[in-house]
Design an enzyme around this catalytic site. Structure first.
Site, PDB file in Angstrom:
ATOM      1  N   ASP A  24      20.671  29.045 -17.603  1.00 45.21           N
ATOM      2  CA  ASP A  24      21.074  27.749 -17.055  1.00 45.21           C
ATOM      3  C   ASP A  24      22.001  27.945 -15.858  1.00 45.21           C
ATOM      4  OD1 ASP A  24      21.164  24.975 -16.947  1.00 45.21           O
ATOM      5  OD2 ASP A  24      22.945  24.873 -18.226  1.00 45.21           O
ATOM      6  N   ASN A  72      12.651  19.287 -19.401  1.00 42.20           N
ATOM      7  CA  ASN A  72      12.705  19.621 -17.968  1.00 42.20           C
ATOM      8  C   ASN A  72      11.509  19.068 -17.195  1.00 42.20           C
ATOM      9  OD1 ASN A  72      14.067  22.968 -18.559  1.00 42.20           O
ATOM     10  ND2 ASN A  72      15.150  21.048 -18.183  1.00 42.20           N
TER      11      ASN A  72
HETATM   12  C1  IPE Z   1      18.183  24.255 -20.830  1.00 45.93           C
HETATM   13  O1  IPE Z   1      18.865  23.902 -19.672  1.00 45.93           O
HETATM   14  C2  IPE Z   1      16.740  24.564 -20.517  1.00 45.93           C
HETATM   15  C3  IPE Z   1      16.515  25.819 -19.803  1.00 45.93           C
HETATM   16  C4  IPE Z   1      17.430  26.687 -19.461  1.00 45.93           C
HETATM   17  C5  IPE Z   1      15.147  26.104 -19.481  1.00 45.93           C
HETATM   18  P1  IPE Z   1      19.028  22.370 -19.230  1.00 45.93           P
HETATM   19  O2  IPE Z   1      19.775  22.394 -17.954  1.00 45.93           O
HETATM   20  O3  IPE Z   1      17.714  21.695 -19.228  1.00 45.93           O
HETATM   21  O4  IPE Z   1      19.908  21.788 -20.412  1.00 45.93           O
HETATM   22  P2  IPE Z   1      20.895  20.547 -20.422  1.00 45.93           P
HETATM   23  O5  IPE Z   1      20.189  19.401 -19.762  1.00 45.93           O
HETATM   24  O6  IPE Z   1      22.105  20.965 -19.658  1.00 45.93           O
HETATM   25  O7  IPE Z   1      21.223  20.320 -21.859  1.00 45.93           O
HETATM   26  C1  IPE Z   2      18.096  26.250 -15.521  1.00 43.14           C
HETATM   27  O1  IPE Z   2      18.817  25.818 -14.402  1.00 43.14           O
HETATM   28  C2  IPE Z   2      16.621  26.426 -15.239  1.00 43.14           C
HETATM   29  C3  IPE Z   2      15.797  25.316 -15.728  1.00 43.14           C
HETATM   30  C4  IPE Z   2      16.200  24.366 -16.488  1.00 43.14           C
HETATM   31  C5  IPE Z   2      14.397  25.306 -15.332  1.00 43.14           C
HETATM   32  P1  IPE Z   2      19.055  24.268 -14.112  1.00 43.14           P
HETATM   33  O2  IPE Z   2      17.963  23.785 -13.248  1.00 43.14           O
HETATM   34  O3  IPE Z   2      19.261  23.511 -15.361  1.00 43.14           O
HETATM   35  O4  IPE Z   2      20.399  24.362 -13.283  1.00 43.14           O
HETATM   36  P2  IPE Z   2      21.635  23.379 -13.418  1.00 43.14           P
HETATM   37  O5  IPE Z   2      22.046  23.378 -14.862  1.00 43.14           O
HETATM   38  O6  IPE Z   2      21.181  22.042 -12.940  1.00 43.14           O
HETATM   39  O7  IPE Z   2      22.666  24.009 -12.544  1.00 43.14           O
HETATM   40 MG    MG Z   3      20.884  23.020 -16.480  1.00 40.53          MG
END
Ligand code: IPE
Ligand code: IPE
Ligand code: MG
Length: 237
Positions: A24, A72
């Site tokens: 993340d 996502n």
């Molecule tokens: C979790 O991250 C999913 C992945 C790393 C693929 P998210 O960014 O989607 O999670 P939340 O929204 O902060 O809970």
């Molecule tokens: C994690 O990074 C990767 C995916 C969820 C695909 P994020 O896209 O959630 O990055 P932040 O949390 O918005 O920084």
């Molecule tokens: Mg994230």
């Protein structure tokens, strides 16, 4: 699955056999550099490839990477498209490396909702690497633990079966695989976000404030060191 052999690793015997990684922070990492979120995903993907190599080098046998959650997919279309573009690149190029290292690649998640070409590429790599029994990389793609659990329940119902803890576990995407010993989440949040809810019952959790593209091999080693010092009691004394 081959018996784990952590003999050669620096932290002998205390190296987690199976590590789950919630990668993340890609978007925030890019934003802090005045770059588009998609650039963060690209850099995150590159970091993930390096980290996999390193994890295997220090004796980890199974790595489960959370690459895309079911939630996502509801992000803006341009971001989802950019992620799909990276998965194409991943399965087209980087997945070769996994096979060269004689590791098995498995996809966890509902592939039916993904573009057909990505599904085809992923299935091809899965089939080509199915002969390797030592190391394994699980990519959680359009994965959600609640989805996984509901799907397993429906499978059991359709077969008219009553389940046990063991038979139920075998109906999950991770069927036949060991539970994660350690789950690492980067990006400062302290939550599981629908990752391996059933399998994580006794996993050790490690949270890093680093955004994933900045999570180095040394940061991974620090997580392993922290893990090695923990006392896993599994409810016993
Ligand atoms: C979790 O991250 C999913 C992945 C790393 C693929 P998210 O960014 O989607 O999670 P939340 O929204 O902060 O809970
Ligand atoms: C994690 O990074 C990767 C995916 C969820 C695909 P994020 O896209 O959630 O990055 P932040 O949390 O918005 O920084
Ligand atoms: Mg994230």
């Amino acid at each position: 699955m081959a018996v784990y052999d952590n003999e050669k690793s620096p932290a002998r015997g205390r190296v987690p056999a199976h590590v789950g990684i919630i990668m993340d922070g890609n978007g925030r990492w890019a934003k802090s550099r005045f770059m588009p979120r998609s650039y963060g995903h690209l850099k995150g993907m590159e970091r993930m490839i390096g980290l996999l190599e390193h994890a295997f080098d220090v004796g980890v046998r199974v790595v489960t990477v959370y690459a895309l959650s079911t939630e996502n997919l509801s992000r803006p279309k341009d971001e989802v498209d950019a992620l799909f573009g990276l998965f194409r690149k991943y399965f087209g190029e980087y997945a070769r490396k996994i096979i060269e290292r004689e590791s098995r690649l498995c996809i966890l998640g509902d592939m039916s909702a993904l573009p057909a070409d990505i599904r085809g590429m992923a299935e091809k790599v899965e089939a080509e690497s199915a002969r390797f029994t030592g190391r394994r990389v699980n990519i959680a793609l359009n994965y959600g633990a609640r989805d996984e659990i509901v799907r397993a329940v429906n499978l059991a119902v359709s077969r008219g079966e009553r389940v046990t803890k063991e038979s139920f576990a075998s109906l999950l995407y991770t069927g036949g695989q060991p539970d994660p010993d350690l789950i690492i989440r980067t990006g400062k949040e302290r939550r599981l976000s629908n990752f391996l809810l059933y399998q994580a019952a006794y996993s050790e959790l490690y949270f890093s404030d680093k955004m994933f593209p900045a999570f180095s091999d040394r940061d991974f080693d620090a997580a392993l060191k922290d893990y090695a010092a923990r006392d896993r009691r599994f409810g016993k004394v």
